[in-house]
Design a protein around this motif. Sequence first.
Motif, PDB file in Angstrom:
ATOM      1  N   GLY A  50       0.766  -1.210  -0.003  1.00 13.30           N
ATOM      2  CA  GLY A  50       0.018   0.042   0.107  1.00 13.30           C
ATOM      3  C   GLY A  50       0.786   1.106   0.112  1.00 13.30           C
ATOM      4  O   GLY A  50       2.048   1.054   0.485  1.00 13.30           O
ATOM      5  N   LEU A  51       0.286   2.254  -0.365  1.00 13.90           N
ATOM      6  CA  LEU A  51       0.913   3.614  -0.668  1.00 13.90           C
ATOM      7  C   LEU A  51       0.124   4.774  -0.275  1.00 13.90           C
ATOM      8  O   LEU A  51      -1.178   4.697  -0.345  1.00 13.90           O
ATOM      9  N   GLY A  67       6.743  -3.949   7.868  1.00 12.66           N
ATOM     10  CA  GLY A  67       6.292  -2.700   8.589  1.00 12.66           C
ATOM     11  C   GLY A  67       5.992  -1.622   7.584  1.00 12.66           C
ATOM     12  O   GLY A  67       5.734  -1.695   6.560  1.00 12.66           O
ATOM     13  N   LEU A  68       5.763  -0.363   8.205  1.00 12.20           N
ATOM     14  CA  LEU A  68       5.336   0.646   7.612  1.00 12.20           C
ATOM     15  C   LEU A  68       6.529   1.737   7.527  1.00 12.20           C
ATOM     16  O   LEU A  68       7.087   1.801   8.544  1.00 12.20           O
ATOM     17  N   TYR A  69       6.916   2.290   6.355  1.00 11.82           N
ATOM     18  CA  TYR A  69       8.104   3.208   6.021  1.00 11.82           C
ATOM     19  C   TYR A  69       7.628   4.518   5.567  1.00 11.82           C
ATOM     20  O   TYR A  69       6.457   4.658   4.637  1.00 11.82           O
ATOM     21  N   LYS A  73      12.758  11.246  -1.920  1.00 12.70           N
ATOM     22  CA  LYS A  73      13.798  11.011  -2.838  1.00 12.70           C
ATOM     23  C   LYS A  73      15.093  11.459  -2.284  1.00 12.70           C
ATOM     24  O   LYS A  73      15.246  12.361  -1.465  1.00 12.70           O
ATOM     25  N   GLY A  74      16.043  10.713  -2.425  1.00  9.60           N
ATOM     26  CA  GLY A  74      17.589  10.881  -1.914  1.00  9.60           C
ATOM     27  C   GLY A  74      17.743  10.338  -0.743  1.00  9.60           C
ATOM     28  O   GLY A  74      18.888  10.497  -0.065  1.00  9.60           O
ATOM     29  N   GLU A  75      16.548   9.695   0.185  1.00  7.59           N
ATOM     30  CA  GLU A  75      16.811   9.314   1.457  1.00  7.59           C
ATOM     31  C   GLU A  75      16.521   7.913   1.343  1.00  7.59           C
ATOM     32  O   GLU A  75      15.788   7.404   0.660  1.00  7.59           O
ATOM     33  N   LYS A  76      17.177   7.366   2.482  1.00 10.97           N
ATOM     34  CA  LYS A  76      16.967   5.668   2.740  1.00 10.97           C
ATOM     35  C   LYS A  76      15.454   5.602   3.327  1.00 10.97           C
ATOM     36  O   LYS A  76      15.052   6.472   4.221  1.00 10.97           O
ATOM     37  N   PRO A  77      14.630   4.544   3.146  1.00  7.05           N
ATOM     38  CA  PRO A  77      13.478   4.472   3.849  1.00  7.05           C
ATOM     39  C   PRO A  77      13.488   4.332   5.240  1.00  7.05           C
ATOM     40  O   PRO A  77      14.556   3.662   5.871  1.00  7.05           O
ATOM     41  N   LYS A  78      12.729   5.059   6.149  1.00  5.34           N
ATOM     42  CA  LYS A  78      12.591   5.072   7.513  1.00  5.34           C
ATOM     43  C   LYS A  78      11.365   4.211   8.096  1.00  5.34           C
ATOM     44  O   LYS A  78      10.330   4.464   7.658  1.00  5.34           O
ATOM     45  N   ARG A  83       6.673  -1.313  14.800  1.00 13.00           N
ATOM     46  CA  ARG A  83       6.264  -2.628  14.324  1.00 13.00           C
ATOM     47  C   ARG A  83       6.595  -3.085  13.010  1.00 13.00           C
ATOM     48  O   ARG A  83       6.526  -2.146  12.122  1.00 13.00           O
ATOM     49  N   LYS A  84       6.977  -4.427  12.945  1.00 14.97           N
ATOM     50  CA  LYS A  84       7.419  -4.766  11.636  1.00 14.97           C
ATOM     51  C   LYS A  84       6.356  -6.034  10.945  1.00 14.97           C
ATOM     52  O   LYS A  84       6.590  -6.887  10.617  1.00 14.97           O
TER      53      LYS A  84
END
Length: 288
Positions: A50-51, A67-69, A73-78, A83-84
Amino acid sequence: MTASPAARRLLVIAGASIASLVLAACGGGTVDTGAADTSESSGALSHVHGLGVDPADGRVYVATHSGLYTVAKGEKPKLVGDRKDDFMGFTITGENTFIASGHGAPGSDRPGNVGLIETKDTGRTWTSRSLSGEADFHSLDSAKGTVYGYEGGRIRVSSDLKSWDNRATLEALDLAVNPSGDRLLATTAEGAATSTDGGRTFGKGAEPVQAFVSWPAEKSLFGIGTSGKLSSSADSGKTWKELTTVPGGQPQALTAVNADHILVATMAGVYESRDGGKSFTELAPLAS
């Protein structure tokens, strides 16, 4: 849970990668911890379900198998919160407010099917609202305060997130409701099937076959085919205009925030368009 023959036909059309994704998600509430480890070590996401974009600050959220991230752009997913869980159905219903479904992570005290859960702090904490231990919604959408979900091969509808009205049964991969809440579209192996009575009955599916659909405005309906071709419809899905092919192959999720802002997850990454689907840029890669 195994996919029914009609669902399998749609998955075959979509290809082996989407088939394995959906069939894995249907199985007993387990989470692929290997996929989670790969995601963390590579800085890439995997298995997107989902988005969405929070209207409060415009931040992009990605619901995944682990998990939810947030992505930019240009950053690592957080990872949001700790919760995973396997977030299956997911949609943003208001500022800082999301609803979701899926499976509790191994080792957590959450059930295999978490039912319908809600957050009012952008995913940092979640509250169980209904059907805990029972339901696994694979698609969720909302309009005018009413939530529409696809779960267990049926359409389920709620206006309070507590009680649910069971409506039509059908084999579908995704659903979308129009902003007025009087028309529902479900993606099937035969094409997009339409309901004009709130999901109580559906007409026959009409080509082209769409894997995922999103309906941000009455005359702006978007669908993405099984090969990644994005189309739009101004007449509730009666006719479609092909826009472009999104990079990365087969789709995993689609959300149109409005007529211009569109998010798509394919097998290669999460992509964003700000020009109504004419062009896309990558926000984050996906682990293979």
